[in-house]
Scaffold this active site. Structure first.
Site, PDB file in Angstrom:
ATOM      1  N   GLU A  63     -19.103  -2.742 -40.250  1.00 48.35           N
ATOM      2  CA  GLU A  63     -20.128  -1.733 -39.358  1.00 48.35           C
ATOM      3  C   GLU A  63     -20.197  -2.777 -37.427  1.00 48.35           C
ATOM      4  OE1 GLU A  63     -23.574  -2.378 -42.153  1.00 48.35           O
ATOM      5  OE2 GLU A  63     -24.102  -3.956 -41.707  1.00 48.35           O
ATOM      6  N   HIS A 113     -29.263  -3.133 -41.828  1.00 43.50           N
ATOM      7  CA  HIS A 113     -28.743  -4.296 -42.317  1.00 43.50           C
ATOM      8  C   HIS A 113     -29.166  -4.854 -40.875  1.00 43.50           C
ATOM      9  CE1 HIS A 113     -26.148  -2.246 -45.252  1.00 43.50           C
ATOM     10  NE2 HIS A 113     -26.816  -2.645 -45.213  1.00 43.50           N
ATOM     11  N   ALA A 172      -4.074  -5.121 -35.131  1.00 39.58           N
ATOM     12  CA  ALA A 172      -3.978  -5.878 -36.058  1.00 39.58           C
ATOM     13  C   ALA A 172      -2.576  -5.126 -37.042  1.00 39.58           C
ATOM     14  CB  ALA A 172      -4.815  -6.491 -36.538  1.00 39.58           C
ATOM     15  N   GLY A 173      -3.043  -4.214 -37.917  1.00 46.49           N
ATOM     16  CA  GLY A 173      -1.617  -3.513 -38.729  1.00 46.49           C
ATOM     17  C   GLY A 173      -2.060  -2.690 -39.288  1.00 46.49           C
ATOM     18  N   VAL A 185      -4.563   1.062 -40.863  1.00 43.48           N
ATOM     19  CA  VAL A 185      -4.599   2.017 -40.416  1.00 43.48           C
ATOM     20  C   VAL A 185      -5.963   1.907 -40.296  1.00 43.48           C
ATOM     21  CG1 VAL A 185      -4.318   4.390 -41.767  1.00 43.48           C
ATOM     22  CG2 VAL A 185      -2.987   2.611 -42.117  1.00 43.48           C
ATOM     23  N   PRO A 199      -8.527   5.043 -38.237  1.00 44.19           N
ATOM     24  CA  PRO A 199      -8.671   6.219 -38.068  1.00 44.19           C
ATOM     25  C   PRO A 199      -9.303   6.838 -37.186  1.00 44.19           C
ATOM     26  CG  PRO A 199     -10.955   6.300 -40.045  1.00 44.19           C
ATOM     27  CD  PRO A 199      -9.429   5.062 -39.272  1.00 44.19           C
TER      28      PRO A 199
END
Length: 611
Positions: free
Chosen positions: A234, A276, A298-299, A301, A303
């Site tokens: 977050e 939070h 950085a690699g 996945v 979305p």
């Protein structure tokens, strides 16, 4: 937390200590245990400051008693295999109790549920945990779960949700999030498009979490059963960047699907504080967009939106399946959890709580057991009455010299003639035509401070004075100032020149068999002083048994100081006199009935009638 070198922190045999008793989360843990087919409950003990005893809860259909301890130290000592500490203390006391738990050598993992723990306290806890290779989950966390094995408190919500998310058996996905509420949502999402969660952790939403997202991702990377990781971050803080660095450095060799929530923050003109404490963007790097972009570069996945998160997880999982890296999970049908009484009444399915707890005997098997010892063993090994008393009263098998001493006490105290008050009452009642029990009870009711009931008081006062190092003069004169007669000293018949033979026999046995007679020797020193005051202030049988029982308890090495204090305070030693004298009272009852003695009436000449 040195998680880079750590794999599993939970297993199907993990047990926890639960701080600050909360019935619902503990019961949910136990229901999850049953659902997963655990053989032992995951809650070993409960810590409720100021309270001791047991709490009754359900483990499936069976009701169990979980020990309650008043301190963390006592609970840790009593349950050395419990290595997880679940802290439900308020934010005011969470830090102190968590630090105390971390300092216990048996505790490896501490979960802090409370929100609002002061940041300075959180930093101290984190520093201590790291330097001692321990794990903190939280603060401000719902906890974590290892599917099919162990869960913390309210993690994953209701049993229905756990079943829907297939958390009763392990999957292939390691999940970590800051949000506990979103964790429940993600467990459901992951179960829909993969074979489910292997382990899920909510690190908490505070600014300084005890363990980080990257800590757990690196740990998942070392768990063979975890084939891919899902991370939900977050906005706010820079925790996600430690994961970015780990990915760039090649420390993670399994697929990571990640999303950082809070992209809507840019729609607001001013800085926004989300739910939070840590969910507050402090610049581009702390924005959700900045973190998502860094993770993607950085690699990971990542979305384009949260709505596409589920699809990204599904595609990553399917790719692993196609590559043969994930074997299909064998589905199992979890057992049904019995409904509680208030829910089951309408449906007719009821489990009712028990009303008595017994720890000394069990008659449910093929034969009764005393303190876990089968009746056949008691007979085959030639146990005596003293051995049976040691099992039923002290819940352990005492050495033979101890049980023989108990038997000697019973024999010596069984009767003292028909003239003492208890025997007199029994005889009068029996002659009134009353039954055995009534006659026995009428005699027993006379036992007290003036007749036979001074053993506990003698032990209590002798122990206190001896332990405090009081001289006989200080002890006796101190009791005199308080207006208290010294229990165990004085006799209506016996004196310096007419000693009680029972006392002499007990002392002789103790000198021969006991490893230590410290308390008896102190009682004799007190007797020496009291005899200088009056010829009949001798050590009586109550004082002899009281002091020698202290020596038995202390010298045997089988009782703690607290247990010895409990034995004296509860009234065990007077119980010995009650047991012994019951033999005599029963004998007097039978004697009067056998002799067919008429109703007793006290003679007039033995009464002083006066105005």
């Amino acid at each position: 937390m040195a998680t880079g070198k750590t794999g599993n922190i939970f297993s199907k045999t993990t047990q926890a200590l639960f701080y600050n008793y909360k019935q619902l989360p503990i019961q949910r843990m136990l229901d999850f245990d049953f659902l997963c087919g655990r053989e032992t409950p995951s809650v070993a003990g409960i810590i409720n400051p100021g309270s001791e005893g047991f709490q009754k809860l359900f483990f499936g259909q069976e009701e169990i008693a979980i020990p309650v301890h008043s301190t963390i130290e006592a609970a840790s000592a009593a349950h050395p295999t419990a290595d997880v500490f679940i802290n439900f203390a308020s934010f005011r006391s969470a830090a102190a109790s968590s630090m105390s738990a971390l300092q216990q050598p048996t505790i490896r993992v501490v979960a802090i549920i409370a929100e609002g723990v002061p940041e300075s306290d959180a930093k101290q806890l984190i520093a201590y945990a790291k330097s001692n290779n321990k794990v903190i989950i939280g603060p401000a966390t719902v906890g974590g779960i290892q599917a099919g094995a162990f869960k913390i408190g309210d993690t994953a919500g209701t049993i229905d949700n756990i079943i829907a998310c297939k958390l009763y058996r392990p999957g292939s996905v390691g999940f970590v999030s800051k949000s506990g509420g979103m964790s429940n949502e993600m467990y459901n999402t992951i179960a829909r498009v993969t074979d489910g969660i292997y382990e899920g952790i909510a690190i908490g939403g505070d600014v300084f979490p005890g363990s980080t997202l990257s800590d757990h991702v690196l740990r998942f990377n070392n768990i063979p059963q975890v084939k891919m990781m899902v991370v939900l971050g977050e906005l706010g803080g820079r925790d996600e960047y430690s994961l970015v660095e780990a990915l760039k450095e090649g420390k993670v060799n399994k697929p990571v699907v990640a999303w950082v929530s809070g992209t809507c923050a840019r729609l607001f003109k001013s800085e926004v504080q989300f739910g939070h404490a840590g969910a507050k963007s402090g610049g581009d790097m702390e924005s959700a967009q900045g973190k998502n972009e860094a993770l993607r570069d950085a690699g990971a996945v990542v979305p384009d939106s949260y709505e596409a998160f589920e699809t990204a997880i599904k595609e990553t999982f399917q790719k692993l399946v196609e590559e043969g890296k994930i074997d299909p999970v064998t589905e199992v049908t979890p057992p049904p959890i019995p409904e509680d009484l208030n829910i089951a009444i309408k449906s007719g399915k009821v489990r009712a709580p028990t009303h008595i707890i017994s720890t000394i005997s069990d008659d449910r098997g093929e034969e009764p057991c005393y303190a876990g010892v089968p009746m056949s063993t008691i007979i085959e090994k030639g146990y005596g009455v003293g051995d049976v008393i040691s099992l039923l009263w002290f819940k352990r098998s005492l050495p033979r010299y101890c049980t023989q001493f108990i038997e000697i006490c019973v024999m010596l105290c069984a009767d003292h003639g028909p003239c003492v008050s208890g025997a007199h009452n029994t005889i009068v009642t029996a002659r009134a035509g009353k039954d055995l029990v009534s006659s026995l009870v009428s005699g027993l009711l006379t036992i007290g401070p003036r007749f036979g009931g001074a053993i506990d008081d003698a032990a209590r006062y002798f122990k206190d004075a001896c332990d405090r190092g009081l001289t006989p003069y200080e002890f006796v004169e101190g009791m005199k100032k308080k207006g208290i007669r010294v229990p165990g000293i004085g006799h209506r018949i016996k004196s310096r020149d007419n000693r009680d033979k029972r006392v002499q026999l007990l002392q002789k046995y103790a000198h021969t068999h006991f490893p230590s007679v410290k308390y008896m020797e102190y009682a004799v020193q007190v007797e020496t002083y009291t005899l200088s005051k009056a010829n009949n202030l001798v050590l009586n049988v109550d004082g002899a048994i009281g002091s020698l029982f202290l020596d038995l308890l202390a010298g045997s090495g089988m009782f703690t100081k607290a247990e010895i204090d409990d034995i004296v305070n509860i009234g065990y030693l007077n119980g010995l006199f009650v047991l012994a004298r019951s033999i005599g009272f029963i004998g007097h009852t039978f004697d009067q009935k056998r002799l067919k003695q008429p109703l007793y009436r006290h003679p007039w000449e033995d009464v002083l009638y006066t105005k």
